[in-house]
Design a protein around this motif. Sequence first.
Motif, mmCIF file in Angstrom:
data_model
loop_
_atom_site.group_PDB
_atom_site.id
_atom_site.type_symbol
_atom_site.label_atom_id
_atom_site.label_comp_id
_atom_site.label_asym_id
_atom_site.label_seq_id
_atom_site.Cartn_x
_atom_site.Cartn_y
_atom_site.Cartn_z
ATOM 1 N N VAL A 25 101.100 -14.440 60.194
ATOM 2 C CA VAL A 25 102.256 -13.945 59.441
ATOM 3 C C VAL A 25 103.294 -15.028 59.181
ATOM 4 O O VAL A 25 104.138 -14.879 58.295
ATOM 5 N N LEU A 26 103.239 -16.128 59.957
ATOM 6 C CA LEU A 26 104.182 -17.221 59.719
ATOM 7 C C LEU A 26 103.542 -18.401 58.988
ATOM 8 O O LEU A 26 104.201 -19.414 58.761
ATOM 9 N N MET A 27 102.259 -18.270 58.634
ATOM 10 C CA MET A 27 101.635 -19.312 57.828
ATOM 11 C C MET A 27 102.221 -19.296 56.426
ATOM 12 O O MET A 27 102.630 -18.251 55.928
ATOM 13 N N GLU A 28 102.263 -20.458 55.799
ATOM 14 C CA GLU A 28 102.982 -20.581 54.532
ATOM 15 C C GLU A 28 102.073 -20.466 53.319
ATOM 16 O O GLU A 28 100.902 -20.833 53.351
ATOM 17 N N ALA A 29 102.646 -19.915 52.265
ATOM 18 C CA ALA A 29 102.035 -19.875 50.940
ATOM 19 C C ALA A 29 103.169 -20.031 49.935
ATOM 20 O O ALA A 29 104.211 -19.386 50.074
ATOM 21 N N ALA A 30 102.983 -20.886 48.966
ATOM 22 C CA ALA A 30 104.013 -21.111 47.935
ATOM 23 C C ALA A 30 105.378 -21.396 48.570
ATOM 24 O O ALA A 30 106.413 -20.922 48.093
ATOM 25 N N GLY A 31 105.372 -22.156 49.661
ATOM 26 C CA GLY A 31 106.616 -22.647 50.248
ATOM 27 C C GLY A 31 107.343 -21.713 51.187
ATOM 28 O O GLY A 31 108.425 -22.043 51.671
ATOM 29 N N LYS A 32 106.767 -20.529 51.472
ATOM 30 C CA LYS A 32 107.423 -19.580 52.363
ATOM 31 C C LYS A 32 106.400 -18.949 53.300
ATOM 32 O O LYS A 32 105.228 -18.803 52.938
ATOM 33 N N PRO A 33 106.831 -18.525 54.498
ATOM 34 C CA PRO A 33 105.910 -17.799 55.373
ATOM 35 C C PRO A 33 105.451 -16.493 54.720
ATOM 36 O O PRO A 33 106.190 -15.870 53.951
ATOM 37 N N LEU A 34 104.225 -16.084 55.035
ATOM 38 C CA LEU A 34 103.711 -14.828 54.493
ATOM 39 C C LEU A 34 104.660 -13.671 54.781
ATOM 40 O O LEU A 34 104.850 -12.786 53.945
ATOM 41 N N LEU A 35 105.252 -13.663 55.982
ATOM 42 C CA LEU A 35 106.167 -12.580 56.346
ATOM 43 C C LEU A 35 107.369 -12.531 55.409
ATOM 44 O O LEU A 35 107.852 -11.444 55.059
ATOM 45 N N ALA A 36 107.856 -13.676 54.982
ATOM 46 C CA ALA A 36 109.002 -13.705 54.065
ATOM 47 C C ALA A 36 108.613 -13.137 52.701
ATOM 48 O O ALA A 36 109.401 -12.406 52.078
ATOM 49 N N HIS A 37 107.418 -13.465 52.215
ATOM 50 C CA HIS A 37 106.945 -12.860 50.963
ATOM 51 C C HIS A 37 106.867 -11.336 51.111
ATOM 52 O O HIS A 37 107.327 -10.583 50.241
ATOM 53 N N HIS A 38 106.275 -10.895 52.205
ATOM 54 C CA HIS A 38 106.066 -9.464 52.466
ATOM 55 C C HIS A 38 107.400 -8.708 52.500
ATOM 56 O O HIS A 38 107.582 -7.707 51.789
ATOM 57 N N LEU A 39 108.341 -9.182 53.301
ATOM 58 C CA LEU A 39 109.624 -8.487 53.443
ATOM 59 C C LEU A 39 110.435 -8.576 52.148
ATOM 60 O O LEU A 39 111.123 -7.616 51.779
ATOM 61 N N GLY A 40 110.338 -9.704 51.455
ATOM 62 C CA GLY A 40 111.062 -9.837 50.199
ATOM 63 C C GLY A 40 110.578 -8.852 49.142
ATOM 64 O O GLY A 40 111.381 -8.281 48.398
ATOM 65 N N ARG A 41 109.272 -8.631 49.092
ATOM 66 C CA ARG A 41 108.740 -7.676 48.117
ATOM 67 C C ARG A 41 109.148 -6.249 48.486
ATOM 68 O O ARG A 41 109.510 -5.449 47.619
ATOM 69 N N LEU A 42 109.121 -5.920 49.773
ATOM 70 C CA LEU A 42 109.544 -4.583 50.196
ATOM 71 C C LEU A 42 111.021 -4.332 49.903
ATOM 72 O O LEU A 42 111.425 -3.189 49.665
ATOM 73 N N SER A 43 111.818 -5.382 49.908
ATOM 74 C CA SER A 43 113.253 -5.218 49.636
ATOM 75 C C SER A 43 113.498 -4.760 48.203
ATOM 76 O O SER A 43 114.596 -4.306 47.873
ATOM 77 N N ARG A 44 112.494 -4.854 47.329
ATOM 78 C CA ARG A 44 112.627 -4.393 45.938
ATOM 79 C C ARG A 44 112.345 -2.899 45.793
ATOM 80 O O ARG A 44 112.543 -2.336 44.708
ATOM 81 N N CYS A 45 111.868 -2.236 46.856
ATOM 82 C CA CYS A 45 111.593 -0.799 46.768
ATOM 83 C C CYS A 45 112.884 -0.034 46.492
ATOM 84 O O CYS A 45 113.931 -0.346 47.050
#
Length: 249
Positions: A25-45
Amino acid sequence: MTTGKPRVVCISQARMTSTRLPGKVLMEAAGKPLLAHHLGRLSRCRNLDALVLATTVNATDDPVADLAATLGVPVFRGSEHDVLSRFAGAAAMAGADVVVRVTADCPLIDPDLVDRVVAALLESDPPLDYVSLDVTRYPRGLDAEVFTRAALDEAAANATDPAEREHVTAHIYRRPDRFRLGAPLQPDGAPVDQRWCVDEPSDLDLIRTLLGALLPEKPDFGWQDCCKLLDQHPDWADINRAVRQRTLH
């Protein structure tokens, strides 16, 4: 459930000690940890009143809790293996009436689909206790389950099977005689046989490829944008095709 508008709380579970890909969950993709992508997308709900990360009390999960706190997401810490009790504790902390369960290894989770599952439960007549996305027809990695706090608390009080303590909702969906289960939400078209969750290194390779292509062009992309991109690059779907999903269903 309280009178008036129910308080809808999304709880995402995360830990560093994944058996197949520890620390994923802390491995990076596109410059951010996977967890940050996940939580950021949920914040759009639009149908959520709160978002909580539920992790363990283990010191190994301190970085997970720290990242969530940095992103402004409240954290509940509980048992590593009794995830059901961890969810019940997080729901109580957040004052939830309705709970959305997601997992942090889904960095492409779609906020609009989460909103649809929430609406399916809130607008059901007669009322439902549980509804989910149909994981046999949508790509894995978009998974979302929505259930009442009352059903969660009953499961937490009564479940004795270790699998039901670990998998949170199994005590509910295994008992259609006790709980009111809604039909799983399905896509309009044909089933999409894809894996967008992260369990193996090849899953991470695919997610990095998709995020690297999508984010510069459309940072608020949805799941169908992923489908279109994979249609344009059919070889990308082969990156993780050999990975098999573990499931309790």
